[in-house]
Write an enzyme that holds these catalytic residues in place. Structure first.
Site, PDB file in Angstrom:
ATOM      1  N   ASN A 128       0.839  -1.208   0.000  1.00  0.00           N
ATOM      2  CA  ASN A 128       0.000   0.000   0.000  1.00  0.00           C
ATOM      3  C   ASN A 128       0.868   1.250   0.000  1.00  0.00           C
ATOM      4  OD1 ASN A 128      -2.522   1.240  -0.068  1.00  0.00           O
ATOM      5  ND2 ASN A 128      -2.662   1.388   2.159  1.00  0.00           N
ATOM      6  N   LYS A 171      -5.747  -1.229   6.687  1.00  0.00           N
ATOM      7  CA  LYS A 171      -6.401  -0.316   7.636  1.00  0.00           C
ATOM      8  C   LYS A 171      -7.666   0.387   7.127  1.00  0.00           C
ATOM      9  CE  LYS A 171      -4.784   3.978   6.115  1.00  0.00           C
ATOM     10  NZ  LYS A 171      -5.215   5.339   6.307  1.00  0.00           N
ATOM     11  N   TYR A 217     -11.701  -4.718  10.383  1.00  0.00           N
ATOM     12  CA  TYR A 217     -10.464  -3.961  10.647  1.00  0.00           C
ATOM     13  C   TYR A 217     -10.340  -3.695  12.142  1.00  0.00           C
ATOM     14  CZ  TYR A 217      -7.645   0.147  11.546  1.00  0.00           C
ATOM     15  OH  TYR A 217      -6.745   1.014  12.084  1.00  0.00           O
ATOM     16  N   LYS A 223      -7.763  -5.306  15.195  1.00  0.00           N
ATOM     17  CA  LYS A 223      -6.906  -4.490  16.051  1.00  0.00           C
ATOM     18  C   LYS A 223      -7.165  -4.809  17.526  1.00  0.00           C
ATOM     19  CE  LYS A 223      -4.472  -1.953  13.192  1.00  0.00           C
ATOM     20  NZ  LYS A 223      -2.999  -1.947  13.195  1.00  0.00           N
ATOM     21  N   ARG A 226     -15.229  12.708  13.245  1.00  0.00           N
ATOM     22  CA  ARG A 226     -14.016  11.969  13.520  1.00  0.00           C
ATOM     23  C   ARG A 226     -12.977  12.880  14.157  1.00  0.00           C
ATOM     24  NH1 ARG A 226     -17.256   8.836  12.300  1.00  0.00           N
ATOM     25  NH2 ARG A 226     -17.135   6.952  10.993  1.00  0.00           N
ATOM     26  N   ARG A 240     -22.204   4.433   4.492  1.00  0.00           N
ATOM     27  CA  ARG A 240     -21.320   3.290   4.192  1.00  0.00           C
ATOM     28  C   ARG A 240     -21.454   2.267   5.313  1.00  0.00           C
ATOM     29  NH1 ARG A 240     -14.977   4.586   4.027  1.00  0.00           N
ATOM     30  NH2 ARG A 240     -15.420   5.089   6.213  1.00  0.00           N
TER      31      ARG A 240
END
Ligand code: WQD
Length: 339
Positions: A35, A85, A151, A155, A233, A292
């Site tokens: 990535n 991620k 994801y 973690k 966020r 989403r």
């Protein structure tokens, strides 16, 4: 300190490499380039004037990690940033996310312990917090493996593994850094976020629209329970995040400890887009789309534990991040492929 940065040519990795070198430490990067680009390592060296050796390999393969120690070791610390991620992508590829994000930890931890490292620093995420009524999240807020996407679950699983590893290795420093949303780029414009393919995350998507390689920004839902209806966020400048890694390594203590690395300031999708429009000096095309899968209304942290114990605070704003991200993207319209 001599530090092995697994995933070190990635977005957070390269910025952490710069911060460690600027602080006088030595680093080696291990990255499979899934990535990112090998050019990131060269740019780290160009920015700092210091060596940033890159081993291209799979950090989930113990023989690759062992060979890296053979050639470049010994290391005082491993910083584990080698993970997939993207929240949205993890909904479509759960097995890839669980196997990669856990197997890298097993390989790095086993070899690191065998070779006598003192510190293991793990890149985790603020998305492990599971109860929105706890906002702003502290390190004691409720976490769970029963989260909205693979994801985040991978973690949290890693954190459980590392806590047990620390319990049976009391001399080891095990530090878990729960990142919120990294954005921005180094002021030089030489390194920045350059995900392969169509970006899953908001900021790199905005960057590609601003530079003309994508048509318009899709806002995933404007009916959330937030002031302007779009998702909230905690966007932290990647240079502040990198400096948080240096602080955590330099102040590491034996045992298992968790820190939130965020600003504590919730920002909406529309606010981030507006900051970027200020940076580029024009409006950007945008459209509201359906929500989403896997997204939550809001996530942001209380970063006071890191301030108290690491003497670290995020000082850069979303306007700093937008300015620096635009500087990177406009100088590198195709990312590292522009070179
Ligand atoms: C942010 C907001 C979307 C894309 C993060 C990242 C990564 C990880 C933690 C540490 C949400 C909206 C997004 C788009 C949009 N960091 N959005 N249009 O989902 O918070 O996940 O988790 O580990 O930083 O994976 O980040 O950037 O994908 O989304 O409207 O094209 O932007 O709905 O509200 P997210 P993101």
């Amino acid at each position: 300190m001599r530090v092995l940065l697994a995933g070190g040519a990635g977005y957070v990795g390269a910025h952490t490499a710069v911060a460690l070198l600027d602080a006088g430490h030595e680093i080696v990067l291990l990255d499979d380039l899934s990535n990112t680009s090998a050019l990131a390592a060269e740019r780290v060296s160009q920015i700092t004037g210091r060596p940033a050796p890159l081993v291209v390999g799979d950090a989930s393969d113990e023989s690759v990690v062992a060979a890296t120690f053979d050639e470049f070791g010994p290391f005082d610390a491993i910083v584990h940033l080698a993970a997939f991620k993207a929240v949205g992508e993890s909904m479509e590829k759960p097995l890839d996310y669980y196997s990669n994000n856990l197997d890298t930890t097993f390989a790095l931890a086993r070899v690191g312990l065998e070779r006598g490292i003192r510190s293991f620093l793990f890149s985790s995420t603020g998305t492990v917090y599971s109860d929105p009524s706890d906002l702003p999240f502290t390190e004691e807020s409720t976490t769970s493996v029963d989260l909205s996407n693979p994801y985040s679950k991978s973690k949290r699983m890693n954190e459980v593994v590392l806590a047990d590893m620390a319990r049976v290795n009391p001399e080891l420093d095990v530090t878990v850094l729960r990142y919120f949303n990294p954005v921005g780029a180094h002021e030089s414009g030489l390194i920045g976020e350059d995900p392969s393919g169509i970006p899953n995350n908001l900021m790199p998507y905005i960057q590609r629209v601003a530079v003309g390689s994508l048509e318009r920004i899709g806002i995933f839902g404007d009916d959330y329970d937030t002031p302007d209806g779009t998702g909230l966020r905690d966007y932290i400048h990647v240079v502040d995040l990198a400096l948080g890694h240096v602080a955590a390594l330099e102040r590491a203590q034996p045992g298992f400890v968790v820190y939130n690395l965020g600003t504590g300031r919730p920002v909406s999708v529309r606010e981030l887009i507006a900051a970027f429009e200020r940076a580029v000096g024009r409006e950007l095309p945008k459209v509201v789309l359906p929500r989403r899968a896997g997204d939550v209304d809001a996530t942001y942290c209380d970063p006071s534990k890191a301030a108290r114990e690491l003497d670290w605070v995020a000082t850069r704003t979303i306007d700093d991040a937008a300015r620096d991200a635009w500087n990177w993207q406009s100088r590198n319209p195709q990312g590292f492929a522009s070179a």
